[in-house]
Design a protein around this motif. Structure first.
Motif, PDB file in Angstrom:
ATOM      1  N   LEU A  35     -25.982  33.263 110.545  1.00 49.83           N
ATOM      2  CA  LEU A  35     -25.259  33.714 109.297  1.00 49.83           C
ATOM      3  C   LEU A  35     -26.484  33.840 108.093  1.00 49.83           C
ATOM      4  O   LEU A  35     -27.033  34.089 107.505  1.00 49.83           O
ATOM      5  N   ALA A  36     -27.397  32.440 108.873  1.00 47.18           N
ATOM      6  CA  ALA A  36     -28.199  31.869 107.642  1.00 47.18           C
ATOM      7  C   ALA A  36     -29.470  32.575 108.434  1.00 47.18           C
ATOM      8  O   ALA A  36     -30.291  32.759 107.216  1.00 47.18           O
ATOM      9  N   ARG A  37     -29.119  33.079 108.726  1.00 50.56           N
ATOM     10  CA  ARG A  37     -30.560  35.006 109.376  1.00 50.56           C
ATOM     11  C   ARG A  37     -30.425  35.520 108.997  1.00 50.56           C
ATOM     12  O   ARG A  37     -30.931  36.679 109.569  1.00 50.56           O
ATOM     13  N   THR A  38     -29.369  36.349 108.325  1.00 52.69           N
ATOM     14  CA  THR A  38     -28.813  37.420 107.908  1.00 52.69           C
ATOM     15  C   THR A  38     -29.723  37.500 106.797  1.00 52.69           C
ATOM     16  O   THR A  38     -29.875  39.121 106.449  1.00 52.69           O
ATOM     17  N   CYS A  39     -29.085  36.659 106.144  1.00 47.65           N
ATOM     18  CA  CYS A  39     -30.078  37.368 104.513  1.00 47.65           C
ATOM     19  C   CYS A  39     -30.319  36.407 103.799  1.00 47.65           C
ATOM     20  O   CYS A  39     -29.865  35.147 104.407  1.00 47.65           O
ATOM     21  N   LYS A  40     -31.148  36.297 102.275  1.00 45.38           N
ATOM     22  CA  LYS A  40     -31.548  35.269 101.883  1.00 45.38           C
ATOM     23  C   LYS A  40     -30.218  34.970 101.073  1.00 45.38           C
ATOM     24  O   LYS A  40     -30.602  33.256 100.866  1.00 45.38           O
ATOM     25  N   ALA A  41     -29.647  35.605 101.140  1.00 42.40           N
ATOM     26  CA  ALA A  41     -28.149  35.473  99.933  1.00 42.40           C
ATOM     27  C   ALA A  41     -27.399  34.130 100.570  1.00 42.40           C
ATOM     28  O   ALA A  41     -26.815  32.874  99.885  1.00 42.40           O
ATOM     29  N   PHE A  42     -27.423  34.210 102.490  1.00 40.83           N
ATOM     30  CA  PHE A  42     -26.212  33.472 103.011  1.00 40.83           C
ATOM     31  C   PHE A  42     -26.967  32.330 103.157  1.00 40.83           C
ATOM     32  O   PHE A  42     -26.932  31.110 104.020  1.00 40.83           O
ATOM     33  N   HIS A  43     -28.305  32.190 103.084  1.00 43.96           N
ATOM     34  CA  HIS A  43     -28.932  31.558 103.746  1.00 43.96           C
ATOM     35  C   HIS A  43     -29.042  29.506 104.151  1.00 43.96           C
ATOM     36  O   HIS A  43     -28.618  29.090 104.728  1.00 43.96           O
ATOM     37  N   ALA A  44     -29.281  29.577 102.397  1.00 42.83           N
ATOM     38  CA  ALA A  44     -28.903  28.195 101.274  1.00 42.83           C
ATOM     39  C   ALA A  44     -27.418  27.245 101.908  1.00 42.83           C
ATOM     40  O   ALA A  44     -27.373  26.549 102.716  1.00 42.83           O
ATOM     41  N   VAL A  45     -26.887  28.595 102.066  1.00 42.18           N
ATOM     42  CA  VAL A  45     -25.159  27.487 102.256  1.00 42.18           C
ATOM     43  C   VAL A  45     -24.851  27.939 103.423  1.00 42.18           C
ATOM     44  O   VAL A  45     -24.045  26.879 103.693  1.00 42.18           O
ATOM     45  N   ALA A  46     -25.300  28.429 104.523  1.00 43.39           N
ATOM     46  CA  ALA A  46     -25.065  28.272 105.860  1.00 43.39           C
ATOM     47  C   ALA A  46     -25.298  26.985 106.151  1.00 43.39           C
ATOM     48  O   ALA A  46     -24.868  26.574 107.556  1.00 43.39           O
ATOM     49  N   LEU A  47     -27.088  26.568 106.353  1.00 49.66           N
ATOM     50  CA  LEU A  47     -27.658  25.939 106.056  1.00 49.66           C
ATOM     51  C   LEU A  47     -26.932  24.500 105.529  1.00 49.66           C
ATOM     52  O   LEU A  47     -27.192  23.931 106.378  1.00 49.66           O
ATOM     53  N   ASN A  48     -26.547  24.722 104.929  1.00 49.43           N
ATOM     54  CA  ASN A  48     -25.605  23.768 104.565  1.00 49.43           C
ATOM     55  C   ASN A  48     -25.134  23.144 104.737  1.00 49.43           C
ATOM     56  O   ASN A  48     -23.931  21.766 105.758  1.00 49.43           O
ATOM     57  N   ALA A  49     -24.026  24.447 105.734  1.00 55.72           N
ATOM     58  CA  ALA A  49     -22.643  23.903 106.124  1.00 55.72           C
ATOM     59  C   ALA A  49     -23.013  23.576 107.595  1.00 55.72           C
ATOM     60  O   ALA A  49     -22.294  22.761 108.183  1.00 55.72           O
ATOM     61  N   LEU A  50     -24.337  24.100 107.863  1.00 61.38           N
ATOM     62  CA  LEU A  50     -24.406  24.018 109.436  1.00 61.38           C
ATOM     63  C   LEU A  50     -24.959  22.404 109.749  1.00 61.38           C
ATOM     64  O   LEU A  50     -24.890  22.295 110.838  1.00 61.38           O
ATOM     65  N   TRP A  51     -25.657  21.708 108.491  1.00 62.54           N
ATOM     66  CA  TRP A  51     -25.956  20.698 108.816  1.00 62.54           C
ATOM     67  C   TRP A  51     -25.772  19.432 107.805  1.00 62.54           C
ATOM     68  O   TRP A  51     -25.627  18.245 107.713  1.00 62.54           O
ATOM     69  N   SER A  52     -24.269  19.608 107.476  1.00 63.08           N
ATOM     70  CA  SER A  52     -23.826  19.218 106.682  1.00 63.08           C
ATOM     71  C   SER A  52     -23.328  17.811 107.727  1.00 63.08           C
ATOM     72  O   SER A  52     -23.280  16.378 107.043  1.00 63.08           O
ATOM     73  N   ASN A  53     -22.570  18.021 108.806  1.00 63.64           N
ATOM     74  CA  ASN A  53     -22.206  17.079 109.502  1.00 63.64           C
ATOM     75  C   ASN A  53     -22.616  16.579 111.249  1.00 63.64           C
ATOM     76  O   ASN A  53     -23.252  17.736 111.381  1.00 63.64           O
ATOM     77  N   LEU A  54     -23.670  15.784 110.837  1.00 62.90           N
ATOM     78  CA  LEU A  54     -24.734  15.604 111.602  1.00 62.90           C
ATOM     79  C   LEU A  54     -24.303  14.431 112.648  1.00 62.90           C
ATOM     80  O   LEU A  54     -23.914  13.737 112.103  1.00 62.90           O
ATOM     81  N   ASP A  55     -23.845  14.957 113.860  1.00 59.07           N
ATOM     82  CA  ASP A  55     -23.812  14.568 115.284  1.00 59.07           C
ATOM     83  C   ASP A  55     -24.556  13.767 115.949  1.00 59.07           C
ATOM     84  O   ASP A  55     -24.794  14.314 116.799  1.00 59.07           O
ATOM     85  N   GLY A  56     -25.100  12.605 115.309  1.00 61.66           N
ATOM     86  CA  GLY A  56     -27.266  11.938 115.991  1.00 61.66           C
ATOM     87  C   GLY A  56     -28.328  12.667 115.297  1.00 61.66           C
ATOM     88  O   GLY A  56     -27.755  13.744 114.600  1.00 61.66           O
ATOM     89  N   VAL A  57     -28.938  11.821 115.765  1.00 61.44           N
ATOM     90  CA  VAL A  57     -29.980  12.205 114.763  1.00 61.44           C
ATOM     91  C   VAL A  57     -31.078  13.269 116.030  1.00 61.44           C
ATOM     92  O   VAL A  57     -32.197  13.372 115.762  1.00 61.44           O
ATOM     93  N   ALA A  58     -30.326  13.345 117.148  1.00 62.30           N
ATOM     94  CA  ALA A  58     -31.868  14.288 118.232  1.00 62.30           C
ATOM     95  C   ALA A  58     -31.776  15.930 117.106  1.00 62.30           C
ATOM     96  O   ALA A  58     -33.625  16.072 117.668  1.00 62.30           O
ATOM     97  N   PRO A  59     -31.494  16.197 117.186  1.00 60.74           N
ATOM     98  CA  PRO A  59     -31.460  17.700 116.713  1.00 60.74           C
ATOM     99  C   PRO A  59     -32.559  17.858 115.483  1.00 60.74           C
ATOM    100  O   PRO A  59     -32.985  18.797 115.027  1.00 60.74           O
ATOM    101  N   LEU A  60     -32.419  17.136 114.783  1.00 65.85           N
ATOM    102  CA  LEU A  60     -33.869  17.141 113.651  1.00 65.85           C
ATOM    103  C   LEU A  60     -35.048  16.614 114.462  1.00 65.85           C
ATOM    104  O   LEU A  60     -36.244  17.464 113.828  1.00 65.85           O
ATOM    105  N   ILE A  61     -34.967  15.753 115.368  1.00 70.56           N
ATOM    106  CA  ILE A  61     -36.847  15.687 116.102  1.00 70.56           C
ATOM    107  C   ILE A  61     -37.180  16.741 116.941  1.00 70.56           C
ATOM    108  O   ILE A  61     -38.205  17.230 116.616  1.00 70.56           O
ATOM    109  N   GLN A  62     -35.719  17.666 117.561  1.00 69.87           N
ATOM    110  CA  GLN A  62     -35.691  18.899 117.912  1.00 69.87           C
ATOM    111  C   GLN A  62     -36.487  20.213 117.573  1.00 69.87           C
ATOM    112  O   GLN A  62     -36.507  21.005 118.121  1.00 69.87           O
ATOM    113  N   CYS A  63     -35.911  19.723 115.610  1.00 67.09           N
ATOM    114  CA  CYS A  63     -36.901  21.229 114.874  1.00 67.09           C
ATOM    115  C   CYS A  63     -38.312  20.733 115.018  1.00 67.09           C
ATOM    116  O   CYS A  63     -38.872  21.650 114.043  1.00 67.09           O
TER     117      CYS A  63
END
Length: 525
Positions: A35-63
């Protein structure tokens, strides 16, 4: 694109609905990423939901680019460990900060995606004075390594409202003066904390004293505390949950100095670890409070007399109060006794046979609880309560002897289970023992007779015995009655697996027969 999807509030609701922690692993996250990659209108909101609950810091480094991170396999378990090759540059720090700014709830370590200490050290020293996680509201600190405590200072901030320490005692025992200094400074760093969970065995004596610095606490979970801290918590106007270890000094202080009418005025959930059940009852009598949720954990298994006194106390103390949750655990000394009892359910199933004896605790001793029709959760590590189910139409959690098993053979048949489900339509969690001897053949019509429970995903059958001939019949029954069932377990605790039945059968055999019953039936359809 329809203009409705340009409404920001509507997009937030859609993305929050997509994020389901109980869904198929990573399915909801993949949907949000698309959804975040679909269009600019969805991008920020979808990313906020995707990263709102982070289980471990590994995803940050793997980016980060591949030349910054490294991945290797830890033997012998073969777990993938995330490391870091070099310090991130400014552009790479911008990537980390861009995602970290969206995180609202963080658990530092994920055991399935572990990170090297070097990753924690790197994140502890961002090249800026601004918070690395500026919108962090909830933090679970589960890194027991004392050398990583500096990262805690980086994470805490003025917006943090929930702080949980979930550390192994092997690590907290080694916390030194530097780590203790960071912990003691927490009320200054994050003054808005309302929910706090401290290690049950404190790494150093001054740590529980930080509770004195917060005056707007709503939930407190801690180990043993002194009378000064207890009196401070008793005055907290908004405190609705308290979990702690009861000490002799607190009991004595309540005798010497009775509590005021304003003590724990809004307390709704009480969890007490007491040396014995009478101590818990005496404590509640002295306080004169009426929490709607009571969870007791005792070191010494109570006698049947203690149990009966506890239930009588509830009926006398809670007149007119809607008691919702009762949990009484760690009761290894009580043996389950089957007894003849006039059932509340029809006599077509769930019969209780045997001789009454006052040497043990049995069904009749639980009858006082039947007056509490508001009960939603009932967890007793002791006896058979299925015959009382009709008294609790709002019951959501029903667990009996999940740790120690029922010891004696259960008399609950599939008919009794169906009647229980009819009496408790809101049931979401269930652990009972069941008699599978009556499961003889798959009926031509629906095995459940039309009775279904759409809420239960995981079903536990304690120490129920199941023979090979019954596995297919049981699977058919479960598939029909629990269409959303994902897992069936039995004989899962160490206490039950250490036992042997009358035929010296290995309990692991029963556990294997139970696991996957519902999935096996679906594959055969």
């Amino acid at each position: 694109m329809h203009r409705l999807f340009l409404v920001h509030e509507l997009l937030i609701i859609i993305c929050e609905h997509l994020y389901d922690e109980d869904d198929i692993p990573n399915a909801s996250k993949e949907a949000l990423a698309r959804l975040a990659r679909t269009c600019k209108a969805f991008h920020a909101v979808a990313l906020n939901a995707l990263w709102s609950n982070l289980d471990g810091v590994a995803p940050l480094i793997q980016c980060l680019p591949a030349e910054v991170t490294r991945l290797y396999w830890r033997l012998p378990l073969g777990t993938a460990v995330v490391g870091i090759e070099r310090a991130p540059r400014k552009a790479e720090w911008d990537i980390i900060r861009g995602y970290a700014s969206r995180v609202q709830r963080l658990r530092v370590l994920n055991p399935l995606r572990p990170v090297e200490p070097s990753v924690i050290f790197t994140l502890s020293r961002p090249p800026t004075t601004s918070p690395l996680f500026p919108n962090l509201r909830s933090l679970v600190w589960n890194d027991s390594r004392p050398q990583t405590m500096g990262f805690l200072q980086t994470l805490c901030g003025p917006l943090l409202t929930s702080l949980t320490f979930d550390c192994l005692s092997t690590g907290t025992d080694r916390w030194g003066a530097a780590a203790s200094a960071i912990l003691i400074a927490l009320p200054v760093i994050c003054p808005a904390v309302k929910v706090i969970t401290l290690p049950s065995s404190s790494p150093c004596p001054p740590i529980p004293n930080i509770l004195l610095a917060w005056s707007h606490l709503e939930e407190v979970t801690c180990g043993e505390i002194d009378t000064v801290i207890f009196r401070h918590l008793a005055k907290q106007t908004y405190l609705r949950k308290l979990a702690f270890i009861l000490s002799q000094s607190i009991s004595q202080s309540l005798t010497d100095r009775p509590s005021s009418p304003q003590t724990f005025s809004r307390l709704r959930e009480l969890e007490v670890h007491a040396p014995e059940l009478p101590s818990l009852v005496e404590f509640m009598q002295k306080l004169e409070i009426h929490p709607t949720s009571i969870r007791g954990q005792v070191d010494a298994g109570p006698t049947p007399c203690d149990m009966r006194a506890f239930f009588v106390f509830l009926t006398e103390h809670y007149v007119g109060v809607k008691l919702q949750n009762i949990s009484l655990q760690s009761l290894p000394s009580i043996r389950v006794t089957s007894v003849a009892q006039p059932p509340l359910l029809p006599p077509t199933g769930n019969q209780f046979n045997g001789r009454s004896t006052r040497a043990g605790i049995h069904g009749s001793d639980f009858w006082p609880l039947a007056q509490f029709g508001s009960i939603e959760t009932l967890i007793i590590d002791n006896d058979d309560l299925a015959s009382l189910a009709s008294a609790w139409p709002h019951l959501r959690t029903f667990s009996v002897n999940k740790t120690y098993g029922w010891v004696v053979k259960s008399d609950i048949t599939q008919i009794g289970l169906l009647e229980m489900l009819q009496c408790c339509p809101k049931l979401q969690t269930l652990c009972i023992a069941i008699d599978t001897d009556t499961f003889t053949e798959v009926p031509l019509d629906r095995p459940g007779g039309g009775v279904q429970n759409m809420n239960i995903r995981t079903l536990a059958f304690a120490d129920s015995v199941i023979q090979p001939r019954a596995t297919t019949v049981v699977a058919a029954f479960l598939s029909d009655v629990f269409p959303r069932l994902n897992e069936v377990t039995a004989w899962k605790s160490d206490q039950m697996r250490a036992r042997r039945d009358a035929n010296s059968t290995d309990p692991t055999v029963y556990a294997i027969r139970w696991e996957g019953q519902e999935r096996r039936w679906r594959r055969s359809e």
